[in-house]
Design a protein around this motif. Structure first.
Motif, PDB file in Angstrom:
ATOM      1  N   PHE A   1      26.413  34.159  51.678  1.00  0.00           N
ATOM      2  CA  PHE A   1      25.681  34.152  52.880  1.00  0.00           C
ATOM      3  C   PHE A   1      24.577  35.660  52.980  1.00  0.00           C
ATOM      4  O   PHE A   1      23.719  35.445  53.378  1.00  0.00           O
ATOM      5  CB  PHE A   1      26.615  34.617  53.983  1.00  0.00           C
ATOM      6  N   ALA A   2      25.172  36.810  52.502  1.00  0.00           N
ATOM      7  CA  ALA A   2      24.517  37.760  52.415  1.00  0.00           C
ATOM      8  C   ALA A   2      23.091  37.524  51.476  1.00  0.00           C
ATOM      9  O   ALA A   2      22.059  38.045  51.891  1.00  0.00           O
ATOM     10  CB  ALA A   2      25.004  38.998  51.727  1.00  0.00           C
ATOM     11  N   GLU A   3      23.196  36.664  50.488  1.00  0.00           N
ATOM     12  CA  GLU A   3      22.206  36.469  49.545  1.00  0.00           C
ATOM     13  C   GLU A   3      21.532  35.504  50.258  1.00  0.00           C
ATOM     14  O   GLU A   3      20.164  35.565  49.995  1.00  0.00           O
ATOM     15  CB  GLU A   3      22.688  35.660  48.201  1.00  0.00           C
ATOM     16  N   PHE A   4      21.596  34.575  50.932  1.00  0.00           N
ATOM     17  CA  PHE A   4      20.799  33.567  51.423  1.00  0.00           C
ATOM     18  C   PHE A   4      20.200  34.174  52.861  1.00  0.00           C
ATOM     19  O   PHE A   4      18.830  34.154  52.888  1.00  0.00           O
ATOM     20  CB  PHE A   4      21.689  32.415  52.124  1.00  0.00           C
ATOM     21  N   ALA A   5      20.728  35.109  53.672  1.00  0.00           N
ATOM     22  CA  ALA A   5      20.102  35.774  54.591  1.00  0.00           C
ATOM     23  C   ALA A   5      18.850  36.744  53.875  1.00  0.00           C
ATOM     24  O   ALA A   5      17.732  36.923  54.660  1.00  0.00           O
ATOM     25  CB  ALA A   5      20.944  36.738  55.494  1.00  0.00           C
ATOM     26  N   ALA A   6      18.917  37.533  52.950  1.00  0.00           N
ATOM     27  CA  ALA A   6      17.999  38.107  52.279  1.00  0.00           C
ATOM     28  C   ALA A   6      17.098  37.326  51.400  1.00  0.00           C
ATOM     29  O   ALA A   6      16.021  37.764  50.806  1.00  0.00           O
ATOM     30  CB  ALA A   6      18.646  39.230  51.341  1.00  0.00           C
ATOM     31  N   SER A   7      17.249  35.828  51.183  1.00  0.00           N
ATOM     32  CA  SER A   7      16.160  35.273  50.367  1.00  0.00           C
ATOM     33  C   SER A   7      15.119  34.870  51.385  1.00  0.00           C
ATOM     34  O   SER A   7      15.129  34.972  52.556  1.00  0.00           O
ATOM     35  CB  SER A   7      17.130  33.811  50.105  1.00  0.00           C
ATOM     36  N   PRO A   8      14.065  34.248  50.562  1.00  0.00           N
ATOM     37  CA  PRO A   8      12.922  33.835  51.284  1.00  0.00           C
ATOM     38  C   PRO A   8      13.199  33.095  52.434  1.00  0.00           C
ATOM     39  O   PRO A   8      12.449  33.120  53.397  1.00  0.00           O
ATOM     40  CB  PRO A   8      12.029  33.504  50.101  1.00  0.00           C
ATOM     41  N   ALA A   9      13.842  32.023  52.114  1.00  0.00           N
ATOM     42  CA  ALA A   9      14.259  31.018  53.067  1.00  0.00           C
ATOM     43  C   ALA A   9      14.935  31.664  54.413  1.00  0.00           C
ATOM     44  O   ALA A   9      14.467  31.475  55.325  1.00  0.00           O
ATOM     45  CB  ALA A   9      15.118  29.842  52.634  1.00  0.00           C
TER      46      ALA A   9
END
Length: 343
Positions: free
Chosen positions: A299-307
């Motif tokens: 989740f943390a990785e997705f929140a910080a991703s460009p998307a």
């Protein structure tokens, strides 16, 4: 997984957070439920869950809460190098996820730097230029206070809008930009620890400038010493104050209530020691005790991703939960098509 964010339920910001959570589930197949916990009682409710030994899996909250979370043992340590896309996240943002021991206890999600919002129509009315120093800023505030910039024939405008209450440290928070630009500080490094710096000459000079705004030039709005930001937002948008140092999250609200053409966004002027600005941010905290540590990190990785960052910009609904992207591959000003965000 249960995801908490410090926003009021039903607000545009909560809607953006809901969109972020749903996009994460769609992308990964991992079920996640957003809980928007009110701004005023977030910490209280988190402590209640702490007492119940039933923490949410994810908390998105201010970088300023990191110390409290770490000392209470409520968050897991984060391996920065193991976070997918970590190299794309700004180094300054990673510093805000770092504890006093040098370890990381969150993944950066959002940042912001404060700027001056100045009534452009008032400035042009009194024939003044954009201020280039704190003294010029005070001079402009005096004109806004004394020269009837709104033209209504009444003495009912204030030059500077200040959240001057000591509740939650608002006055200190607002004043910090001035303090740092004068070369002062609250604390300074000394040996293996820190010592007070607020009594040093540069800090005292900055405090005297602040005091003069209240007591000499008298440019602050009436009731400033008990005003929090809920009050000062209203003072500025209702046309009772002309200069407001605040965060970029206020732009959509003031565009609607005051009018985009009525004010300008200007960097805070330099002081004796150069330029500075209050900057804050939020981290994704991976809470202790979760049964799904792999999901927390995803989740943390997705929140910080460009998307994830682009969803958080709230371009479509004004629900800004990413003020300035921490992911350096995302240009927030370009995404918003609004050059004011470049400031």
């Amino acid at each position: 997984m249960e995801v908490w964010i410090r926003q009021d339920a039903g607000s545009p910001a909560a809607e953006s957070a809901e969109a972020l959570t749903k996009a994460f589930t769609k992308e990964t197949g991992l079920e996640a439920k957003l809980v928007a916990v009110g701004v005023t009682d977030f910490e209280t409710k988190l402590q209640q869950r702490t007492a119940q030994k039933d923490l949410p899996d994810i908390v998105i909250n201010d970088t300023g809460q990191l110390g409290n979370l770490v000392t209470q043992g409520l968050v897991r340590e984060v391996d920065r190098e193991a976070v997918a896309g970590s190299a794309d996240l700004a180094g300054r943002a990673w510093e805000a996820a770092q504890g006093y021991d040098g370890k990381y206890y969150g993944v950066p999600f959002n940042s912001q730097a404060f700027a001056l919002l100045i009534r452009k129509d008032w400035r042009e009315k009194v024939g003044a230029d954009v201020p280039k120093s704190w003294d010029e800023l005070t001079d402009l505030a005096v004109k806004f206070t004394k020269e009837d910039p709104d033209g209504n024939g009444r003495n009912d405008t204030a030059g500077m809008v200040v959240p001057g209450t000591t509740t939650r440290g608002y006055l200190t928070w607002w004043f910090s930009t001035m303090l740092w630009s004068e070369g002062g500080d609250f604390v300074k490094k000394q040996g293996d620890g820190y010592t007070a710096a607020i009594g040093e000459p540069a800090s005292v000079r900055a405090v005297e400038k602040l005091q003069a705004m209240f007591c000499d030039s008298k440019v602050v709005q009436p009731g400033a010493t008990t005003a929090d930001t809920a009050t000062t937002h209203t003072v500025f948008e209702s046309g009772k104050g002309g200069i407001y140092l605040t965060g970029p999250y206020m732009l959509p609200r003031f565009d609607g209530s005051l009018g985009k053409d009525k004010y300008e966004v200007v960097a805070a002027p330099p002081g004796a020691d150069g330029s500075a600005a209050l900057a804050e941010g939020e981290n994704v905290y991976l809470m202790a005790g979760s049964a799904n540590e792999k999901g927390q990190q995803e989740f943390a990785e997705f929140a910080a991703s460009p998307a994830g960052q682009k969803i958080g910009l709230g371009v479509g609904n004004g629900g800004i939960i990413v003020r300035l992207p921490v992911n350096t591959t995302v240009d927030g000003a370009a995404e918003r098509s609004d050059p004011r965000w470049d400031v």
